[in-house]
Design an enzyme around this catalytic site. Structure first.
Site, PDB file in Angstrom:
ATOM      1  N   HIS A   1      -1.774   1.319   7.270  1.00  0.00           N
ATOM      2  CA  HIS A   1      -2.168   1.339   5.861  1.00  0.00           C
ATOM      3  C   HIS A   1      -1.953   2.743   5.294  1.00  0.00           C
ATOM      4  O   HIS A   1      -2.304   3.723   5.940  1.00  0.00           O
ATOM      5  CB  HIS A   1      -3.650   0.941   5.757  1.00  0.00           C
ATOM      6  CG  HIS A   1      -4.138   0.720   4.371  1.00  0.00           C
ATOM      7  ND1 HIS A   1      -3.469  -0.080   3.456  1.00  0.00           N
ATOM      8  CD2 HIS A   1      -5.234   1.182   3.715  1.00  0.00           C
ATOM      9  CE1 HIS A   1      -4.147  -0.091   2.312  1.00  0.00           C
ATOM     10  NE2 HIS A   1      -5.219   0.667   2.439  1.00  0.00           N
TER      11      HIS A   1
ATOM     12  N   ASN B   1      -8.129   4.210  -2.343  1.00  0.00           N
ATOM     13  CA  ASN B   1      -7.511   3.026  -1.759  1.00  0.00           C
ATOM     14  C   ASN B   1      -6.851   2.204  -2.868  1.00  0.00           C
ATOM     15  O   ASN B   1      -6.976   2.529  -4.059  1.00  0.00           O
ATOM     16  CB  ASN B   1      -8.580   2.213  -1.023  1.00  0.00           C
ATOM     17  CG  ASN B   1      -8.001   1.335   0.064  1.00  0.00           C
ATOM     18  OD1 ASN B   1      -6.782   1.154   0.155  1.00  0.00           O
ATOM     19  ND2 ASN B   1      -8.862   0.769   0.896  1.00  0.00           N
TER      20      ASN B   1
ATOM     21  N   CYS C   1       0.818  -1.219   0.000  1.00  0.00           N
ATOM     22  CA  CYS C   1       0.000   0.000   0.000  1.00  0.00           C
ATOM     23  C   CYS C   1       0.849   1.265   0.000  1.00  0.00           C
ATOM     24  O   CYS C   1       0.526   2.246  -0.649  1.00  0.00           O
ATOM     25  CB  CYS C   1      -0.904   0.007   1.213  1.00  0.00           C
ATOM     26  SG  CYS C   1       0.009  -0.020   2.773  1.00  0.00           S
TER      27      CYS C   1
END
Ligand SMILES: *[C@@H]1O[C@H](CO)[C@@H](O)[C@H](O)[C@H]1NC(C)=O
Ligand SMILES: *[C@@H]1O[C@H](CO)[C@@H](O)[C@H](O)[C@H]1NC(C)=O
Ligand SMILES: *[C@@H]1O[C@H](CO)[C@@H](O)[C@H](O)[C@H]1NC(C)=O
Ligand SMILES: *[C@@H]1O[C@H](CO)[C@@H](O)[C@H](O)[C@H]1NC(C)=O
Length: 378
Positions: free
Chosen positions: A320, A344, A144
């Protein structure tokens, strides 16, 4: 029994109990039907009957958890079954999120200094202004942080009037082993990393290839095009833990990265941290473009739509990294909730077409603690 087709993109089934409120049935027979439909929707196959039985138990527990979340956050956030539905919380944290760590602290001179903007619009969104590339899927790698970094640099490039281009996330995952010994942080490929260190890698490397020239492969889970990349040349075992035991050198940085393919003119020359004040963050977002942010995302596993907020997430430990692209205010019958819009890297089918909204102004899940941006050479 009334089975509704609740989710546009997916099939998943719920039983309407009262108007406006949906709930998954929790008895074994109904859950089994939902599980079968979910498996075919997501093309899931298991190696053995034992594995399938285990996954079914997890699926059942998740349906109950989703029902609880929907009760608790009714009117704000909707939760639903998605591609993570056969993953326990623990598996989700281990495979999709990064190890939760206190947010990195930086020196005062890292903070971006900017004149205040008095009148900022009530809503704002970089996705409608050609500064954000398509939603990607990190798949089965803890990458991520590389997607977040690249999202920011793509935005900075487009803000300069250049053509919006997908840049190489894989180059960062493969090649970046930057460490911050003082604060004990490092970039660890598929095991996680930090955007502020990744900017430093790009500065040192001198550029980035495009996604097309150096495509994403580490998270493809064994499917076509999967690579088994080796740790970056400067991978720090003390900070990152033991490197991948199996890897293929010809699929790794030293064999693949090609300076002659670096996007011409793309140079990162500096990076800055944005202060935690969320009014200031909105102003910086408008002036500078999409920003890299990080949060505690444990409770995002089954987010479906609405404005996410949680009593249970941490404001100080992050797991994240994502991309801040806009903000607005959600006006429901009962309340108005200011929110951030965030890109995302869990595919376009997750959440609101790959995006989520999260409460703004309360430091929700630490979203304001690690806001950073690269600076490019003009
Ligand atoms: C980026 O890649 C996607 C495919 O993943 C493609 O659809 C898109 O057109 C590319 N370019 C931009 C600017 O998003
Ligand atoms: C890796 O990190 C440790 C702990 O911060 C540090 O002491 C060490 O010098 C680093 N190792 C290398 C090879 O850079
Ligand atoms: C390593 O990667 C190369 C290039 O993708 C491939 O041809 C080779 O078969 C791989 N080796 C192994 C042992 O998987
Ligand atoms: C946050 O920034 C706004 C303006 O951007 C300012 O009015 C406000 O006082 C700041 N809040 C804090 C707690 O510093």
């Amino acid at each position: 029994m009334k089975v509704t087709n609740m989710i546009g993109a997916g099939i998943i089934l719920v039983i309407s109990i009262t108007i406006g409120q949906s709930k998954y049935l929790e008895d074994v027979e109904s859950t089994l039907i939902i599980f079968q439909l979910w498996k075919s929707e997501y093309g899931k196959q298991y190696q053995s009957v034992e594995e399938e039985e285990g996954k079914f138990q997890i699926f059942r527990d998740n349906l109950k958890w989703i029902n609880q979340l929907n009760d608790e956050y009714s009117g704000f956030t909707e939760y639903a079954v998605n591609k993570f539905a056969d993953m326990s919380k623990e598996e989700f944290m281990a495979k999709i999120l990064m190890v939760s760590r206190p947010y990195p602290k930086h020196n005062k001179d890292r903070i971006l200094q900017m004149d205040r903007i008095d009148d900022i619009p009530e809503t704002f969104d970089w996705t409608t202004q050609g500064k954000v590339t398509s939603v990607k899927d990190q798949g089965s790698a803890g990458s991520c942080w590389a997607f977040s970094t690249i999202g920011n640099i793509e935005g900075q490039w487009a803000m300069m009037g250049k053509k919006l281009t997908n840049f190489s996330v894989e180059q960062i995952v493969d090649c970046d082993g930057t460490e911050d010994i003082v604060h004990e942080h490092a970039d660890c490929g598929i095991y996680g990393g930090w955007p502020y260190l990744a900017y430093q890698y790009v500065m040192k490397a001198g550029g980035l290839e495009s996604w097309d020239d150096y495509p994403y492969c580490c998270g493809l889970g064994g499917g076509p095009g999967t690579c088994f990349t080796c740790p970056a040349p400067s991978y720090n075992k003390t900070l990152c833990g033991p490197p991948i035991p199996w890897c293929n050198m010809t699929q790794s940085c030293v064999f693949k990265v090609d300076k002659s393919k670096f996007v011409p003119g793309l140079k990162v020359i500096d990076w800055k941290l944005v202060e935690q004040n969320e009014s200031a963050i909105a102003e910086v977002l408008i002036k500078y473009g999409p920003l890299s942010v990080a949060l505690d995302a444990r409770l995002l596993q089954f987010y479906h739509r609405g404005v996410f907020k949680s009593r249970l997430c941490s404001k100080a430990s992050l797991d994240h990294a994502v991309l801040l692209v806009g903000y607005g205010t959600d006006k429901s019958l009962f309340e108005t909730t200011p929110y951030w819009k965030v890109k995302n890297s869990w595919g376009a089918k997750w959440g609101e077409s790959g995006y989520f909204r999260i409460e703004r102004g309360t430091g929700m899940c630490g979203i304001n603690t690690q806001v950073t941006t690269a600076f490019l050479q003009e």
